[in-house]
Each structure stands twice: as structure tokens, then as C-alpha cells.
Write an enzyme that holds these catalytic residues in place. Structure first.
Site, PDB file in Angstrom:
ATOM      1  N   ASN A 154      31.206  38.773  35.942  1.00 42.48           N
ATOM      2  CA  ASN A 154      31.990  37.567  35.422  1.00 42.48           C
ATOM      3  C   ASN A 154      31.517  36.563  36.205  1.00 42.48           C
ATOM      4  OD1 ASN A 154      33.203  38.421  37.966  1.00 42.48           O
ATOM      5  ND2 ASN A 154      35.221  37.794  37.528  1.00 42.48           N
ATOM      6  N   GLU A 252      36.972  43.355  47.007  1.00 38.32           N
ATOM      7  CA  GLU A 252      37.526  42.354  46.312  1.00 38.32           C
ATOM      8  C   GLU A 252      37.817  43.034  44.833  1.00 38.32           C
ATOM      9  OE1 GLU A 252      38.086  39.850  43.967  1.00 38.32           O
ATOM     10  OE2 GLU A 252      36.285  38.995  44.200  1.00 38.32           O
ATOM     11  N   CYS A 286      39.138  37.201  38.573  1.00 35.39           N
ATOM     12  CA  CYS A 286      40.036  38.054  39.334  1.00 35.39           C
ATOM     13  C   CYS A 286      41.033  37.215  39.699  1.00 35.39           C
ATOM     14  CB  CYS A 286      39.506  38.682  40.485  1.00 35.39           C
ATOM     15  SG  CYS A 286      38.038  39.654  40.027  1.00 35.39           S
ATOM     16  N   GLU A 459      35.726  36.805  51.934  1.00 35.61           N
ATOM     17  CA  GLU A 459      34.271  36.330  51.517  1.00 35.61           C
ATOM     18  C   GLU A 459      34.398  34.817  51.639  1.00 35.61           C
ATOM     19  OE1 GLU A 459      33.484  38.160  47.747  1.00 35.61           O
ATOM     20  OE2 GLU A 459      32.085  39.414  48.821  1.00 35.61           O
TER      21      GLU A 459
HETATM   22  C1  SIN Z   1      36.359  36.617  40.812  1.00 39.60           C
HETATM   23  O1  SIN Z   1      36.783  36.536  39.794  1.00 39.60           O
HETATM   24  O2  SIN Z   1      36.166  37.769  41.691  1.00 39.60           O
HETATM   25  C2  SIN Z   1      35.886  35.273  41.663  1.00 39.60           C
HETATM   26  C3  SIN Z   1      36.210  34.120  41.429  1.00 39.60           C
HETATM   27  C4  SIN Z   1      36.017  32.812  42.287  1.00 39.60           C
HETATM   28  O3  SIN Z   1      35.120  33.218  43.099  1.00 39.60           O
HETATM   29  O4  SIN Z   1      36.624  31.707  42.101  1.00 39.60           O
END
Ligand code: SIN
Length: 478
Positions: A154, A252, A286, A459
Site C-alpha cells: 500500500n 505494524e 492501516c 516507526e
Molecule cells: C500504513 O498504512 O501502514 C501506513 C500509513 C502511513 O504511514 O500514513
């Protein structure tokens, strides 16, 4: 698209290699179904070679000064920015997100390299006041060693830099295995790392069988850390496997983000926030909102404004300038969105705008559902698509209870103008991240990560480099 950054080989020990048996697999543009390239379908022997390369490069890399590692990362950062259009083009072709968003991701990805290049110089130790005058005590921080990273489709660029940059800054070496859907962005980063003269073996990118990659990494005792972004289910398997050699981990995993809108909120602002937090990357993040929890006094206004703006979004091929929402990544994704919507509608939810995807392509229309209840699948499972599911509440306590009633704990969002409520609710939410009147929460300087079944470790932020450092306590008799 022509680009010297499009590679069809894995990058191991500074060499561009095919798979052991020359097998390849295709990379497909989700907007058109066209094959845009092939990459090696590596197996265990190649993966092992990559880990040997990382282990061989480790002593020299970890012995470089932080300033020297930082300078190399800085060169890499500058090269990413110089090539941002090429990188974004590759990203849109293989992942589907609108080109403008892809440019945003490349800059976001680069910002982790810049941040951690600077953080490399700040991996301070400590001295400890002693209780025994004949001793001196201190703490030093040292690289954990060889790392393995498994990255998702993604954010094919930023989820790599968010892992490799702190690893390299800390003095670790790394082998990255990108998602099979989006290997070209990863290999393009490797090509730039080569140009930046990051030493051979420090950053390796291998493409191929995900299960064999994980099994190889887990068996090797000298691989001291595994970092993974992806589903909770796979994260649990990796965690079990990592137990055998007691590796450190950063996980994550999935989210099920709630978006709480209180009766005192600025509704227009909340709807604008909802558009970002729902439709960024077509809902495939996510931290995308999964559950809208809206006070009954403003629920109609919120839903109809959200539907009006959702209807206006232009869905299409990310390479077309006007596109605001690209395709979903693959058939499984479109089938899941379809199934969740059908289940909700069968159980009495109302379609305020959008439709159940016809599944003739990977495009899904932005869709707003009202009357969603907590026992529907769409409420309990991660949607990963452009569907907004709305449920009403009547009290603050009920809103918090609804929000926390899930196995995950990654991101959450709250819209309120009441300062007391903002504090109470952000403290009460069982999530690793809370945006108050803010729907864009991802920055290199901020610690991104979850609790509960969304995983652990952070992270970004000053915490991000700690994930790649061991603490060593030293006591000296004098
Ligand atoms: C993710 O979907 O894991 C990362 C989203 C983000 O870093 O904003």
C-alpha cells in the site's frame, strides 16, 4: 514508461541478480490489468545469499561513524527527491494510487531518510550516578545487527524507507522483501542506494516467495531483527516463528480506526478530515477510518455532507491527472469490499451514495453507508477500500466504548471543540495514535505504531531508531 530505475533483478551484495533458476513473476498495473514488468522469483538460496551479504557488510558499516553513515543517507535522500517523478510514476503504475498522491508518498518516504540521517548523530548513551565510589557505570547503544524487513504494497516506497533508514542510521544492515504486487518501487530504491554509494551488502532488496523468505530469515540466528508491516494474521505467524531464535521485532499490523464526531464539532471540518482519513490511497491504509462514530444530533448533516463530497470524487487510472481515487490493488481486495457491503446491506444498512462494486474491474466507487451496526462484518473487519460506514451514538461514554470495542489499536480520530473532552477522549482511546481535529497524522518526526493486535514498536520519531539499537550496560571498576 522508460526509466533506468525500472529493474528486473534483485539487488544483493551490490549485484543485480536473477533468481536461482531464472524464474520470474509478472508485475501488473491494477488500473489496466497490463503487465508492466517481471522480477525474479527468488527462493531460499538467494535469500540466504542476501543475508550472508548483510552479515558480511555489517562489521564495516557498524564501525563507520554516525556522521559518515548520515552523509551517505543524506545523499540517498537527495537522489530520491531528484528522481521523485520517475519513482512516483513507477509507484502509480504498479500500485494504482493517483500520481499526485504517489509524489506525496515519495516525499513522505524521503522524509524518513532525512530524519534518520539526522537521528544517527543522536544515538546517545548515558552515564549512571554510582552507588559505589570504586565504580563507574554507563550505557551505550549499539546496532542490533542484520535485519529482515517485509514490506506491504500500500506504500511501496515509504514503508521501506521507514524501516531501512533507521536500520542503516543505527549501523545495522538489512534485507528487504517487498510485497509481490509492488516490487518495482523497492528495486528502484535499491538502484538509488547504489548511486548514493551505500556500500554493497548494507541494503539488499530481494523479490520472490514470501513464505520462503520468512522461513529463511527466521532460521538464521544472526538475523537479529524482523520488521513487518502487514496483516495481523501474518504478524502472528512471524511472531511465533521468531520465537525460535528470539529475534527482536517491530510489527505494524492491521487497524480498525474509529472516527468520533461529537455534537460540538465543526461538522464541515470533520467532513474534510473524513475525506482525507477515508479516501487517502483509496482507503487502503492501516490508518484509514473503518468506523465513523457520529453523535445523533449531527449525524444527518455529517452523513449527507460526506456523501455529497464522496460522490464528487473522480475514480480512475492514477496516471490521469484528474483522478482522485485509483483502483484497489487486486481481485481479493475488490471481492472483500463487495462482500462487506453486501453483508451490511443485507443486514439493514442504507446506501447513501456509491454502490457495491460490479467486480468487472478493480475500481470501487466511494461509498457511504448509514445505519451500520456493531455486529456487521464491515464494522469488525478492516475494509481497506473507499467505504465509509457510519454508526450513531448519544453519549461520550458510549462513543468511547464503541471505539474501544475492537481487537486493534492503531489510529483513531476525534472531532470536538471541547478541550476537556479532547483530553478525556484521547486518554480513554485504546489506540497508539490519536488525531484531534486532525486527520493527517503521519510524519517522520512522530512515533507511528499501535497497541493490542495492531502490533508493537514505533516507526518514525526519536523512538524509531531505538528499534534498531541494543542497550548495553557497562560497569568499570577503577
Ligand atoms: C500504513 O498504512 O501502514 C501506513 C500509513 C502511513 O504511514 O500514513
Amino acid at each position: 514508461m522508460q526509466s533506468e530505475l525500472i529493474k528486473s533483478a534483485s539487488y544483493i551484495a551490490g549485484n543485480w541478480l536473477s533468481a536461482e533458476n531464472n524464474e520470474t513473476f509478472p508485475v501488473v498495473n491494477p488500473a489496466t490489468g497490463e503487465e508492466i514488468g517481471t522480477v525474479p522469483n527468488c527462493r531460499a538460496a538467494r535469500f540466504q545469499e542476501a543475508f550472508v551479504a548483510a552479515q558480511t557488510a555489517l562489521p564495516k558499516w557498524s564501525a563507520e561513524t554516525a556522521w559518515s553513515r548520515a552523509a551517505k543517507l543524506r545523499r540517498f535522500y537527495e537522489l530520491i527527491l531528484t528522481h521523485e517523478k520517475e519513482l512516483a510514476g513507477i509507484l502509480t503504475l504498479e500500485q494504482g494510487k493517483p500520481f499526485r498522491e504517489a509524489i506525496g508518498e515519495i516525499r513522505y518516504g524521503a522524509s524518513f531518510v532525512e530524519w534518520f540521517a539526522e537521528e544517527a548523530k543522536r544515538t546517545y548513551g548515558e552515564t549512571i550516578p554510582t552507588s559505589d565510589p570504586s565504580k563507574r557505570m554507563m550505557v551505550i547503544r549499539q546496532p542490533v545487527g542484520v535485519c529482515a524487513a517485509i514490506t506491504p504494497w500500500n506504500f511501496p516506497n515509504a514503508m521501506i524507507t521507514r524501516k531501512m533508514a533507521p536500520a542503516l542510521a543505527a549501523g545495522c544492515t538489512i534485507v528487504v522483501k517487498p510485497a509481490p504486487e509492488t516490487p518495482l518501487s523497492a528495486l528502484a530504491l535499491a538502484a538509488l542506494a547504489e548511486k548514493a554509494e551505500i556500500p554493497a551488502g548494507v541494503f539488499n532488496v530481494v523479490t520472490g516467495d514470501p513464505i520462503e523468505f520468512a522461513t529463511t530469515a527466521m532460521k538464521l540466528d544472526y538475523v537479529r531483527k524482523v520488521t513487518f508491516t502487514g496483516s495481523t494474521e501474518v504478524g502472528k505467524t512471524l511472531m511465533r516463528q521468531a520465537a525460535d531464535t528470539v529475534k527482536r521485532m517491530t510489527l505494524e499490523l492491521g487497524g480498525n480506526a474509529p472516527f468520533l464526531v461529537f455534537e460540538d464539532a465543526d461538522v464541515e471540518r470533520a467532513v474534510d478530515g473524513a475525506m482525507t482519513a477515508k479516501y487517502r490511497n483509496g482507503g487502503q491504509t492501516c490508518i484509514s477510518v473503518n468506523r465513523f462514530i457520529v453523535h445523533e444530533a449531527i449525524a444527518d448533516k455529517f452523513s449527507s455532507l460526506l456523501a455529497e463530497k464522496s460522490r464528487a470524487l473522480r475514480v480512475g487510472n492514477g496516471m490521469q491527472k484528474e483522478t482522485e481515487v485509483g483502483p484497489l490493488i487486486n481481485e481479493d481486495a475488490i471481492n472483500k469490499v463487495s462482500a462487506l457491503l453486501s453483508d451490511a446491506l443485507a443486514q439493514g444498512a442504507t446506501l447513501t451514495c456509491g454502490s457495491v462494486p460490479d467486480r468487472k474491474s478493480l475500481f470501487a466507487q466511494p461509498t457511504v453507508l448509514t445505519g451500520v451496526s456493531r455486529d456487521m462484518r464491515i464494522w469488525r473487519e478492516e475494509i481497506f477500500g473507499p467505504v465509509a460506514a457510519i454508526h450513531r451514538f448519544s453519549s461520550e461514554a458510549q462513543a468511547l466504548e464503541l471505539a474501544n470495542d475492537c481487537l486493534h489499536g492503531l489510529a483513531s480520530y476525534v472531532y470536538t471543540r471541547d478541550i476537556g473532552r479532547a483530553h478525556r477522549v484521547s486518554e480513554g482511546l485504546q489506540f497508539g495514535m490519536v488525531g484531534i481535529n486532525d486527520s493527517f497524522i503521519s510524519y517522520p518526526q512522530a512515533p507511528f505504531g499501535g497497541i493490542k493486535q495492531s502490533g508493537f514498536g514505533r516507526e518514525g520519531g526519536k523512538q524509531g531508531i531505538d528499534e534498531y539499537l541494543n542497550i548495553k550496560y557497562v560497569t568499570i571498576g577503577i
